[in-house]
Scaffold this motif. Sequence first.
Motif, PDB file in Angstrom:
ATOM      1  N   HIS A  37       0.844  -1.212   0.000  1.00 48.56           N
ATOM      2  CA  HIS A  37       0.000   0.000   0.000  1.00 48.56           C
ATOM      3  C   HIS A  37       0.875   1.257   0.000  1.00 48.56           C
ATOM      4  O   HIS A  37       0.624   2.191  -0.749  1.00 48.56           O
ATOM      5  N   VAL A  38       1.872   1.270   0.868  1.00 53.67           N
ATOM      6  CA  VAL A  38       2.913   2.310   0.828  1.00 53.67           C
ATOM      7  C   VAL A  38       4.180   1.609   0.376  1.00 53.67           C
ATOM      8  O   VAL A  38       4.751   0.797   1.109  1.00 53.67           O
ATOM      9  N   ALA A  39       4.618   1.893  -0.843  1.00 54.89           N
ATOM     10  CA  ALA A  39       5.744   1.187  -1.436  1.00 54.89           C
ATOM     11  C   ALA A  39       6.916   2.139  -1.621  1.00 54.89           C
ATOM     12  O   ALA A  39       6.758   3.241  -2.140  1.00 54.89           O
ATOM     13  N   VAL A  40       8.098   1.704  -1.167  1.00 50.55           N
ATOM     14  CA  VAL A  40       9.320   2.504  -1.310  1.00 50.55           C
ATOM     15  C   VAL A  40      10.310   1.707  -2.150  1.00 50.55           C
ATOM     16  O   VAL A  40      10.662   0.568  -1.805  1.00 50.55           O
ATOM     17  N   ASP A  41      10.759   2.305  -3.255  1.00 52.29           N
ATOM     18  CA  ASP A  41      11.781   1.670  -4.077  1.00 52.29           C
ATOM     19  C   ASP A  41      13.141   1.933  -3.436  1.00 52.29           C
ATOM     20  O   ASP A  41      13.686   3.032  -3.532  1.00 52.29           O
ATOM     21  N   PHE A  42      13.651   0.925  -2.733  1.00 55.88           N
ATOM     22  CA  PHE A  42      14.918   1.080  -2.007  1.00 55.88           C
ATOM     23  C   PHE A  42      16.081   1.365  -2.952  1.00 55.88           C
ATOM     24  O   PHE A  42      17.090   1.926  -2.534  1.00 55.88           O
ATOM     25  N   ASP A  43      15.958   0.968  -4.203  1.00 60.24           N
ATOM     26  CA  ASP A  43      17.048   1.200  -5.142  1.00 60.24           C
ATOM     27  C   ASP A  43      17.075   2.641  -5.656  1.00 60.24           C
ATOM     28  O   ASP A  43      18.074   3.071  -6.220  1.00 60.24           O
ATOM     29  N   LEU A  44      15.995   3.400  -5.404  1.00 57.57           N
ATOM     30  CA  LEU A  44      15.946   4.822  -5.749  1.00 57.57           C
ATOM     31  C   LEU A  44      16.175   5.716  -4.542  1.00 57.57           C
ATOM     32  O   LEU A  44      16.693   6.827  -4.681  1.00 57.57           O
ATOM     33  N   CYS A  45      15.754   5.276  -3.350  1.00 58.26           N
ATOM     34  CA  CYS A  45      15.828   6.110  -2.139  1.00 58.26           C
ATOM     35  C   CYS A  45      17.263   6.554  -1.876  1.00 58.26           C
ATOM     36  O   CYS A  45      18.186   5.736  -1.862  1.00 58.26           O
ATOM     37  N   ILE A  46      17.424   7.882  -1.668  1.00 60.17           N
ATOM     38  CA  ILE A  46      18.737   8.454  -1.358  1.00 60.17           C
ATOM     39  C   ILE A  46      18.818   8.917   0.100  1.00 60.17           C
ATOM     40  O   ILE A  46      19.670   9.723   0.455  1.00 60.17           O
ATOM     41  N   ALA A  47      17.865   8.449   0.917  1.00 60.52           N
ATOM     42  CA  ALA A  47      17.835   8.783   2.348  1.00 60.52           C
ATOM     43  C   ALA A  47      17.651  10.277   2.599  1.00 60.52           C
ATOM     44  O   ALA A  47      18.205  10.827   3.541  1.00 60.52           O
ATOM     45  N   VAL A  90       4.598  11.075  -1.070  1.00 57.73           N
ATOM     46  CA  VAL A  90       4.755  10.976  -2.525  1.00 57.73           C
ATOM     47  C   VAL A  90       5.191  12.327  -3.086  1.00 57.73           C
ATOM     48  O   VAL A  90       6.069  12.406  -3.945  1.00 57.73           O
ATOM     49  N   ASP A  91       4.608  13.398  -2.570  1.00 55.92           N
ATOM     50  CA  ASP A  91       4.911  14.735  -3.069  1.00 55.92           C
ATOM     51  C   ASP A  91       6.302  15.220  -2.666  1.00 55.92           C
ATOM     52  O   ASP A  91       6.937  15.940  -3.435  1.00 55.92           O
ATOM     53  N   VAL A  92       6.761  14.855  -1.469  1.00 56.03           N
ATOM     54  CA  VAL A  92       8.022  15.445  -0.991  1.00 56.03           C
ATOM     55  C   VAL A  92       9.271  14.659  -1.381  1.00 56.03           C
ATOM     56  O   VAL A  92      10.367  15.206  -1.343  1.00 56.03           O
ATOM     57  N   CYS A  93       9.142  13.416  -1.756  1.00 61.27           N
ATOM     58  CA  CYS A  93      10.342  12.632  -2.071  1.00 61.27           C
ATOM     59  C   CYS A  93      11.013  13.194  -3.331  1.00 61.27           C
ATOM     60  O   CYS A  93      10.403  13.233  -4.396  1.00 61.27           O
ATOM     61  N   PRO A  94      12.280  13.609  -3.219  1.00 62.49           N
ATOM     62  CA  PRO A  94      12.945  14.258  -4.352  1.00 62.49           C
ATOM     63  C   PRO A  94      13.267  13.318  -5.502  1.00 62.49           C
ATOM     64  O   PRO A  94      13.550  13.786  -6.608  1.00 62.49           O
ATOM     65  N   VAL A  95      13.245  12.020  -5.270  1.00 64.82           N
ATOM     66  CA  VAL A  95      13.572  11.075  -6.340  1.00 64.82           C
ATOM     67  C   VAL A  95      12.371  10.200  -6.726  1.00 64.82           C
ATOM     68  O   VAL A  95      12.527   9.197  -7.430  1.00 64.82           O
ATOM     69  N   ASP A  96      11.180  10.569  -6.251  1.00 61.79           N
ATOM     70  CA  ASP A  96       9.953   9.828  -6.590  1.00 61.79           C
ATOM     71  C   ASP A  96      10.096   8.333  -6.312  1.00 61.79           C
ATOM     72  O   ASP A  96       9.767   7.495  -7.159  1.00 61.79           O
ATOM     73  N   ALA A  97      10.591   8.035  -5.109  1.00 64.87           N
ATOM     74  CA  ALA A  97      10.796   6.631  -4.748  1.00 64.87           C
ATOM     75  C   ALA A  97       9.563   5.987  -4.107  1.00 64.87           C
ATOM     76  O   ALA A  97       9.574   4.791  -3.858  1.00 64.87           O
ATOM     77  N   ILE A  98       8.510   6.783  -3.843  1.00 62.84           N
ATOM     78  CA  ILE A  98       7.365   6.273  -3.074  1.00 62.84           C
ATOM     79  C   ILE A  98       6.111   6.247  -3.934  1.00 62.84           C
ATOM     80  O   ILE A  98       5.795   7.212  -4.633  1.00 62.84           O
ATOM     81  N   ASP A  99       5.360   5.133  -3.821  1.00 66.74           N
ATOM     82  CA  ASP A  99       4.042   5.015  -4.440  1.00 66.74           C
ATOM     83  C   ASP A  99       3.047   4.676  -3.344  1.00 66.74           C
ATOM     84  O   ASP A  99       3.277   3.763  -2.555  1.00 66.74           O
ATOM     85  N   VAL A 100       1.957   5.439  -3.267  1.00 70.56           N
ATOM     86  CA  VAL A 100       0.867   5.116  -2.340  1.00 70.56           C
ATOM     87  C   VAL A 100      -0.362   4.809  -3.170  1.00 70.56           C
ATOM     88  O   VAL A 100      -0.789   5.630  -3.986  1.00 70.56           O
ATOM     89  N   ASP A 101      -0.896   3.614  -2.968  1.00 70.77           N
ATOM     90  CA  ASP A 101      -2.066   3.190  -3.732  1.00 70.77           C
ATOM     91  C   ASP A 101      -3.310   3.597  -2.956  1.00 70.77           C
ATOM     92  O   ASP A 101      -3.797   2.864  -2.105  1.00 70.77           O
ATOM     93  N   ALA A 102      -3.791   4.814  -3.262  1.00 75.54           N
ATOM     94  CA  ALA A 102      -4.935   5.355  -2.527  1.00 75.54           C
ATOM     95  C   ALA A 102      -6.261   4.817  -3.071  1.00 75.54           C
ATOM     96  O   ALA A 102      -7.324   5.179  -2.602  1.00 75.54           O
ATOM     97  N   GLY A 103      -6.202   3.924  -4.041  1.00 76.67           N
ATOM     98  CA  GLY A 103      -7.412   3.308  -4.581  1.00 76.67           C
ATOM     99  C   GLY A 103      -8.161   4.282  -5.448  1.00 76.67           C
ATOM    100  O   GLY A 103      -9.262   4.638  -5.250  1.00 76.67           O
TER     101      GLY A 103
END
Length: 103
Positions: A37-47, A90-103
Amino acid sequence: AIDPQFHENREKVDEHNGHAVWGPVDEPEELGIHGTHVAVDFDLCIADGACLEDCPVDVFEWVDTPGHPESEEKADPAKEAQCIDCMLCVDVCPVDAIDVDAG
Ligand code: SF4
Ligand code: F3S
Ligand code: ZN
């Protein structure tokens, strides 16, 4: 950016902190996507940390990922069930690493 169709395009290969891990995973360089539901692409996340600071219900926790080329810690969606779909992360992540499936 994270692939919003990751549930179709990737395989669930593991579990971590009560959520799914979507491969491919080849530690420590390739870590996949954590959460559904809240998905973080660890390979994109720059912390960057904006998601941890801004989430109103503290869904994220840091996990250490030594040896990963982008960053040595990642925002793990440890409490994804608490998400209220505000979409701030989703809005604040600078590398767009997060997807939230709000349905
Ligand atoms: Fe937190 Fe909102 Fe992101 Fe859900 S959508 S994880 S409540 S910041
Ligand atoms: Fe990572 Fe983006 Fe959060 S870079 S720490 S998922 S704001
Ligand atoms: Zn995780």
